[in-house]
Write a protein that holds these residues in place. Structure first.
Motif, short mmCIF file in Angstrom:
data_model
loop_
_atom_site.label_atom_id
_atom_site.label_comp_id
_atom_site.label_asym_id
_atom_site.label_seq_id
_atom_site.Cartn_x
_atom_site.Cartn_y
_atom_site.Cartn_z
N LEU A 1 0.82 -1.21 0.00
CA LEU A 1 0.00 0.00 0.00
C LEU A 1 0.85 1.26 0.00
N ASP A 2 2.02 1.21 0.65
CA ASP A 2 2.89 2.39 0.67
C ASP A 2 3.42 2.71 -0.73
N LEU A 3 3.76 1.67 -1.48
CA LEU A 3 4.22 1.86 -2.86
C LEU A 3 3.06 2.11 -3.82
N THR B 1 11.88 -5.09 -7.09
CA THR B 1 12.45 -4.28 -8.17
C THR B 1 11.80 -2.91 -8.26
N PHE B 2 10.49 -2.87 -8.15
CA PHE B 2 9.79 -1.59 -8.22
C PHE B 2 10.19 -0.68 -7.07
N ALA B 3 10.30 -1.25 -5.87
CA ALA B 3 10.69 -0.44 -4.70
C ALA B 3 12.07 0.15 -4.87
N ARG B 4 13.01 -0.66 -5.37
CA ARG B 4 14.38 -0.16 -5.56
C ARG B 4 14.45 0.89 -6.65
N GLN B 5 13.73 0.69 -7.75
CA GLN B 5 13.73 1.68 -8.82
C GLN B 5 13.11 3.00 -8.36
N ALA B 6 12.05 2.90 -7.57
CA ALA B 6 11.39 4.12 -7.08
C ALA B 6 12.32 4.88 -6.15
N SER B 7 13.05 4.16 -5.26
CA SER B 7 13.94 4.83 -4.31
C SER B 7 15.15 5.45 -5.00
N GLU B 8 15.53 4.87 -6.15
CA GLU B 8 16.67 5.39 -6.90
C GLU B 8 16.25 6.47 -7.90
N ASN B 9 14.93 6.76 -7.92
CA ASN B 9 14.39 7.82 -8.78
C ASN B 9 14.73 7.58 -10.25
N ILE B 10 14.62 6.35 -10.69
CA ILE B 10 14.87 6.01 -12.09
C ILE B 10 13.73 6.57 -12.93
N GLY B 11 14.06 7.25 -14.00
CA GLY B 11 13.04 7.88 -14.83
C GLY B 11 12.29 6.87 -15.69
N LEU C 1 8.19 3.24 -14.45
CA LEU C 1 8.79 2.34 -13.46
C LEU C 1 8.23 0.93 -13.56
N LEU C 2 6.92 0.82 -13.73
CA LEU C 2 6.30 -0.51 -13.74
C LEU C 2 6.69 -1.28 -14.99
N HIS C 3 6.71 -0.62 -16.13
CA HIS C 3 7.12 -1.28 -17.37
C HIS C 3 8.56 -1.77 -17.26
N ARG C 4 9.45 -0.92 -16.73
CA ARG C 4 10.85 -1.31 -16.55
C ARG C 4 10.97 -2.50 -15.59
N ALA C 5 10.20 -2.46 -14.52
CA ALA C 5 10.27 -3.54 -13.54
C ALA C 5 9.81 -4.87 -14.14
N ILE C 6 8.75 -4.84 -14.96
CA ILE C 6 8.27 -6.05 -15.62
C ILE C 6 9.36 -6.64 -16.51
N GLN C 7 10.05 -5.78 -17.25
CA GLN C 7 11.11 -6.26 -18.13
C GLN C 7 12.23 -6.94 -17.34
N ARG C 8 12.58 -6.35 -16.21
CA ARG C 8 13.65 -6.95 -15.39
C ARG C 8 13.21 -8.29 -14.81
N VAL C 9 11.97 -8.36 -14.33
CA VAL C 9 11.48 -9.61 -13.75
C VAL C 9 11.43 -10.71 -14.82
N ASN C 10 11.09 -10.33 -16.04
CA ASN C 10 11.10 -11.32 -17.12
C ASN C 10 12.49 -11.93 -17.27
N ARG C 11 13.52 -11.09 -17.20
CA ARG C 11 14.89 -11.61 -17.31
C ARG C 11 15.25 -12.48 -16.12
N VAL C 12 14.80 -12.10 -14.93
CA VAL C 12 15.06 -12.90 -13.73
C VAL C 12 14.48 -14.31 -13.88
N LEU C 13 13.23 -14.40 -14.34
CA LEU C 13 12.58 -15.70 -14.52
C LEU C 13 13.25 -16.51 -15.63
N HIS C 14 13.54 -15.84 -16.71
CA HIS C 14 14.15 -16.54 -17.84
C HIS C 14 15.52 -17.11 -17.46
#
Length: 241
Positions: free
Chosen positions: A28-30, A59-69, A72-85
């Motif tokens: 809920l905080d995120l 991944t989303f929490a870390r990207q948000a804290s690092e203020n990645i432009g 955020l959600l689309h980028r996080a999905i892409q990273r998680v896809n690589r993690v699973l693969h």
């Protein structure tokens, strides 16, 4: 205008399956909400769905804290896809594992929904239920192409074949939908164990009759089990007050 957000989720094994390959999580905080349905059965679908949920939240929490432009959600999905693969390639027991995902991010004014596969998102507004996502399946492609009628059996077969899933390949193309929220909006995220078992009107009726997000989840899952419970059933309700 002060906006309050409530959320609840529930997952059930159903009446037929021996394991529950669905997973969910939210923060809920995120303002982040995630539902996944593992694909593959013997290919560790339950591992894929749990890994996807946990990795996406982290991944989303870390990207948000690092203020990645960017998105955020689309980028996080892409990273998680690589993690699973990568996990599926590294561990023989996980070979072929993948998962659907439907995730929503609330930024205080808008709800951004991202999905891959056939887990769905809906918006309940003014007592009317609106579907926000389109399944990544052969049935969707067939209907879009306008290739004509088919039998119920053929439609069911095409509906069960996904054209995209997290972890199934090196790249994934998630679909993003953004909705400006209004007070009273209710978002439903669900796996196909719910959406293939209950009709659109049945889900709408249960949501209208529910008195809280927790009550809505219980009512929907109970209804799906009464209707046969042929698959794992997971739903998440996000209420904007």
């Amino acid at each position: 205008m002060q906006i309050r957000i409530q959320a609840a989720a529930e997952s059930n094994i159903g009446q037929v399956r021996q394991t529950n390959e669905d997973a969910f999580g939210f923060d809920l905080d995120l303002g982040l909400f995630v539902v996944c349905d593992g694909v593959g059965g013997s290919q560790a679908g339950e591992v894929a769905s749990r890994l996807a949920v946990d990795s996406l939240l982290d991944t989303f929490a870390r990207q948000a804290s690092e203020n990645i432009g960017g998105d955020l959600l689309h980028r996080a999905i892409q990273r998680v896809n690589r993690v699973l693969h990568d996990a599926a390639r590294a561990e023989p027991a996980y070979e072929g594992m993948s998962t659907t995902v439907v995730a929503a991010y609330f930024d205080g004014q808008r709800m951004t929904v991202v999905h891959v596969g056939d887990s769905r998102a809906y918006l309940m507004r003014d007592l009317s239920l609106h579907r926000l996502t389109e399944d990544h399946s052969l049935l969707t492609e067939h209907m879009r192409s306008g290739r004509g009628q088919m039998s119920d059996a053929e439609a069911a077969r095409l509906e069960s074949v996904l054209t995209q899933a997290l972890g199934a390949g090196q790249f994934v193309v998630p679909v993003v939908t953004t909705v400006r929220v209004a007070i009273g909006d209710c978002f439903l995220l669900a796996t196909d164990g719910l959406t293939r078992t209950l009709s659109h009107s049945e889900m709408q009726s249960h949501l209208i009759a529910s008195v809280s997000p927790e009550h809505a989840c219980r009512q929907l899952i109970n209804a799906a089990n009464r209707a046969g419970g042929g698959d794992n059933i997971t739903c998440m309700i996000v209420q904007i007050d």
